[in-house]
Design a protein around this motif. Structure first.
Motif, PDB file in Angstrom:
ATOM      1  N   TYR A 195      38.225  72.480  -5.454  1.00 48.35           N
ATOM      2  CA  TYR A 195      37.035  73.120  -6.018  1.00 48.35           C
ATOM      3  C   TYR A 195      36.368  72.213  -7.053  1.00 48.35           C
ATOM      4  N   TYR A 196      35.062  72.394  -7.168  1.00 42.61           N
ATOM      5  CA  TYR A 196      34.267  71.672  -8.170  1.00 42.61           C
ATOM      6  C   TYR A 196      33.106  72.566  -8.568  1.00 42.61           C
ATOM      7  N   LEU A 197      33.016  72.890  -9.852  1.00 43.08           N
ATOM      8  CA  LEU A 197      31.965  73.746 -10.377  1.00 43.08           C
ATOM      9  C   LEU A 197      31.283  73.021 -11.530  1.00 43.08           C
ATOM     10  N   SER A 198      29.974  73.035 -11.557  1.00 41.19           N
ATOM     11  CA  SER A 198      29.263  72.350 -12.641  1.00 41.19           C
ATOM     12  C   SER A 198      27.941  73.036 -12.933  1.00 41.19           C
ATOM     13  N   THR A 199      27.489  72.846 -14.153  1.00 36.91           N
ATOM     14  CA  THR A 199      26.160  73.299 -14.554  1.00 36.91           C
ATOM     15  C   THR A 199      25.599  72.294 -15.540  1.00 36.91           C
ATOM     16  N   SER A 200      24.284  72.165 -15.561  1.00 43.56           N
ATOM     17  CA  SER A 200      23.662  71.184 -16.455  1.00 43.56           C
ATOM     18  C   SER A 200      22.290  71.676 -16.891  1.00 43.56           C
ATOM     19  N   TYR A 201      21.869  71.184 -18.043  1.00 46.00           N
ATOM     20  CA  TYR A 201      20.516  71.454 -18.546  1.00 46.00           C
ATOM     21  C   TYR A 201      19.932  70.151 -19.067  1.00 46.00           C
ATOM     22  N   THR A 202      18.740  69.814 -18.602  1.00 39.01           N
ATOM     23  CA  THR A 202      18.056  68.583 -19.009  1.00 39.01           C
ATOM     24  C   THR A 202      16.687  68.919 -19.549  1.00 39.01           C
ATOM     25  N   ASP A 203      16.345  68.324 -20.686  1.00 41.54           N
ATOM     26  CA  ASP A 203      15.037  68.539 -21.292  1.00 41.54           C
ATOM     27  C   ASP A 203      14.422  67.186 -21.617  1.00 41.54           C
ATOM     28  N   ILE A 211      19.590  57.521   3.029  1.00 45.14           N
ATOM     29  CA  ILE A 211      20.412  57.462   1.815  1.00 45.14           C
ATOM     30  C   ILE A 211      21.350  58.661   1.853  1.00 45.14           C
ATOM     31  N   ILE A 212      22.645  58.387   1.931  1.00 44.97           N
ATOM     32  CA  ILE A 212      23.655  59.447   2.006  1.00 44.97           C
ATOM     33  C   ILE A 212      24.292  59.613   0.634  1.00 44.97           C
ATOM     34  N   ILE A 213      24.253  60.837   0.115  1.00 42.48           N
ATOM     35  CA  ILE A 213      24.811  61.153  -1.198  1.00 42.48           C
ATOM     36  C   ILE A 213      26.051  62.011  -1.020  1.00 42.48           C
ATOM     37  N   SER A 214      27.136  61.585  -1.632  1.00 45.47           N
ATOM     38  CA  SER A 214      28.378  62.379  -1.630  1.00 45.47           C
ATOM     39  C   SER A 214      28.603  62.902  -3.041  1.00 45.47           C
ATOM     40  N   THR A 215      28.755  64.212  -3.180  1.00 49.29           N
ATOM     41  CA  THR A 215      28.965  64.797  -4.500  1.00 49.29           C
ATOM     42  C   THR A 215      30.460  64.819  -4.835  1.00 49.29           C
ATOM     43  N   LYS A 216      30.755  65.091  -6.076  1.00 53.14           N
ATOM     44  CA  LYS A 216      32.134  65.021  -6.569  1.00 53.14           C
ATOM     45  C   LYS A 216      32.995  66.145  -6.010  1.00 53.14           C
ATOM     46  N   LYS A 217      34.302  65.894  -5.996  1.00 52.93           N
ATOM     47  CA  LYS A 217      35.286  66.886  -5.563  1.00 52.93           C
ATOM     48  C   LYS A 217      36.399  66.965  -6.602  1.00 52.93           C
ATOM     49  N   GLY A 218      37.196  68.012  -6.490  1.00 52.37           N
ATOM     50  CA  GLY A 218      38.335  68.143  -7.384  1.00 52.37           C
ATOM     51  C   GLY A 218      39.474  67.223  -6.973  1.00 52.37           C
ATOM     52  N   ARG A 219      40.327  66.913  -7.934  1.00 55.30           N
ATOM     53  CA  ARG A 219      41.487  66.057  -7.668  1.00 55.30           C
ATOM     54  C   ARG A 219      42.771  66.828  -7.904  1.00 55.30           C
ATOM     55  N   THR A 220      43.782  66.462  -7.135  1.00 54.72           N
ATOM     56  CA  THR A 220      45.057  67.156  -7.229  1.00 54.72           C
ATOM     57  C   THR A 220      45.638  67.014  -8.644  1.00 54.72           C
ATOM     58  N   GLY A 221      46.185  68.116  -9.136  1.00 55.43           N
ATOM     59  CA  GLY A 221      46.763  68.119 -10.477  1.00 55.43           C
ATOM     60  C   GLY A 221      46.201  69.258 -11.302  1.00 55.43           C
ATOM     61  N   LYS A 222      46.297  69.119 -12.610  1.00 53.74           N
ATOM     62  CA  LYS A 222      45.785  70.148 -13.502  1.00 53.74           C
ATOM     63  C   LYS A 222      44.260  70.201 -13.428  1.00 53.74           C
ATOM     64  N   PRO A 223      43.684  71.376 -13.685  1.00 55.94           N
ATOM     65  CA  PRO A 223      42.210  71.467 -13.720  1.00 55.94           C
ATOM     66  C   PRO A 223      41.630  70.516 -14.762  1.00 55.94           C
ATOM     67  N   VAL A 224      40.520  69.904 -14.411  1.00 57.59           N
ATOM     68  CA  VAL A 224      39.856  68.947 -15.299  1.00 57.59           C
ATOM     69  C   VAL A 224      38.533  69.557 -15.769  1.00 57.59           C
ATOM     70  N   ILE A 225      38.374  69.591 -17.083  1.00 58.40           N
ATOM     71  CA  ILE A 225      37.140  70.111 -17.673  1.00 58.40           C
ATOM     72  C   ILE A 225      36.401  68.956 -18.348  1.00 58.40           C
ATOM     73  N   ASN A 226      35.181  68.720 -17.942  1.00 54.91           N
ATOM     74  CA  ASN A 226      34.351  67.656 -18.521  1.00 54.91           C
ATOM     75  C   ASN A 226      33.130  68.250 -19.181  1.00 54.91           C
ATOM     76  N   MET A 227      32.789  67.713 -20.346  1.00 55.83           N
ATOM     77  CA  MET A 227      31.564  68.107 -21.029  1.00 55.83           C
ATOM     78  C   MET A 227      30.868  66.851 -21.529  1.00 55.83           C
ATOM     79  N   ASN A 228      29.635  66.662 -21.108  1.00 61.61           N
ATOM     80  CA  ASN A 228      28.848  65.496 -21.523  1.00 61.61           C
ATOM     81  C   ASN A 228      27.589  65.955 -22.228  1.00 61.61           C
ATOM     82  N   VAL A 229      27.354  65.393 -23.408  1.00 61.40           N
ATOM     83  CA  VAL A 229      26.126  65.648 -24.157  1.00 61.40           C
ATOM     84  C   VAL A 229      25.515  64.294 -24.492  1.00 61.40           C
TER      85      VAL A 229
END
Length: 348
Positions: free
Chosen positions: A249-257, A154-172
């Protein structure tokens, strides 16, 4: 009638009163031109002779579902891949590609993340960071990974940045968990009659001292209710990504409970992922991929086996106290209190 087949376009045919049908399907050009990741690079499905299935998660409806585990996204989505169920907070499901390959050994396929063989637990990967899955399902995977791929890859590819303005995502996200099929325990009167009739007693003199006190006071307890709760899952994720002419570039952090249905069945996870890639020249690229995961499995769950042994007239707490647990609810050493030694957090 609707006819479908992998690699071909679906077709609907009116049956009417026909007994024999000749149906021809057209190749799905988009599917055969789709780029897939294999052990030694990428190629298109039409140029790859092995058996491979791909699932794109990024910006897909599947990515909107709340998944504690990266593999839960694959359930029912890939033919030949069996993902088991989990019955505990933070549990890792079993996985098999095209059935069981070993009687006593592991049947888990090899996990590869961004081209690197992943040696940790699949729970260490944040599902929100995954862009796509590619599942190599036959012996062609051995060309790149050798005997390690005996259970497929099973090969997993993680996300990458896309050309253009920086994209900020927040999911709750948040969700509740409940019993699928909750067992029903005997009520007090039902238990008394069952024991009396089974042993041919004349009365209820078989009750222990503590049980008799509760019986005379009309106090009953449902041990399953006392040992379980409504489960709760919370997930918070923030990511920043972007790309320029020569940098991605791609930077992320997450917390799961996750507070499971069984009291004390608690799990929490914090992840950090950073990816930076820079093109120095036309032939030289320098990149840094770093990931950190902290998982907490310190919760101790209630003993559900003892909830089926104890009676409705046993005592949960010692005397008039509502905080001191009675270790042996019936006064005998037959079964311990299900919550004895249990460590859990209150919801909220």
């Amino acid at each position: 009638m609707k006819v479908s087949y992998i690699g071909y376009e679906d077709r609907e045919v009116a049956v009417n009163n026909q007994k024999n049908l000749e149906i021809r399907l057209a190749e799905n050009v988009e599917l055969i031109d789709e780029v897939v990741v294999i052990g030694y690079g990428t190629t298109t499905k039409k140029d790859f002779t092995g058996s491979v299935s791909s699932l794109k998660l990024e910006n897909s409806p599947i990515a909107l579902s709340l998944n504690m585990n990266a593999l839960e996204s694959l359930k029912g989505s890939v033919s030949g891949l069996d993902i088991g169920a989990t019955n505990s907070a933070g549990g890792q499901p079993s996985m098999q590609v095209r059935g069981q390959n070993s009687i006593s050994g592991s049947n888990d396929p090899l996990i590869v993340v961004d081209g690197v063989i992943f040696m940790g637990s699949i729970n260490d990967i944040n599902p929100n960071d995954i862009a796509s899955f590619d599942i190599l399902k036959d012996a062609t995977s051995a060309a790149a990974y050798g005997s390690r791929s005996a259970n497929r890859v099973i090969i997993i590819s993680t996300k990458k940045g896309r050309t253009g303005k920086p994209v900020i995502n927040m999911n709750v996200t948040g969700s509740m968990q409940n019993w699928h099929r909750r067992p029903e325990l005997l009520k007090g009167e039902q238990w008394l009659n069952m024991v009396r009739d089974k042993n041919r007693y004349e009365d209820y003199s078989f009750l222990f001292a503590q049980q008799k006190l509760n019986y005379e006071a009309g106090q009953e307890i449902d041990w399953l209710d006392e040992s379980t709760r409504t489960g709760w899952i919370q997930d918070y994720q923030v990511s920043v990504s972007g790309a320029g002419e020569k940098m991605n570039y791609y930077l992320s952090t997450s917390y799961t409970d996750n507070q499971g249905i069984v009291k004390g069945d608690d799990f929490s996870r914090m992840t950090v992922l950073g990816k930076v890639n820079t093109d120095i020249t036309d032939w030289l690229q320098i990149g840094v991929d770093a990931a950190y995961t902290h998982s907490d499995y310190s919760g101790v769950g209630a003993n559900l086996t003892n909830t089926q042994i104890l009676t409705p007239y046993d005592m949960m707490y010692r005397g008039a106290s509502s905080s001191l647990l009675e270790k042996y609810p019936n006064g005998q050493s037959e079964a311990m209190n299900p919550l004895w030694g249990c460590r859990f957090r209150q919801p909220g």
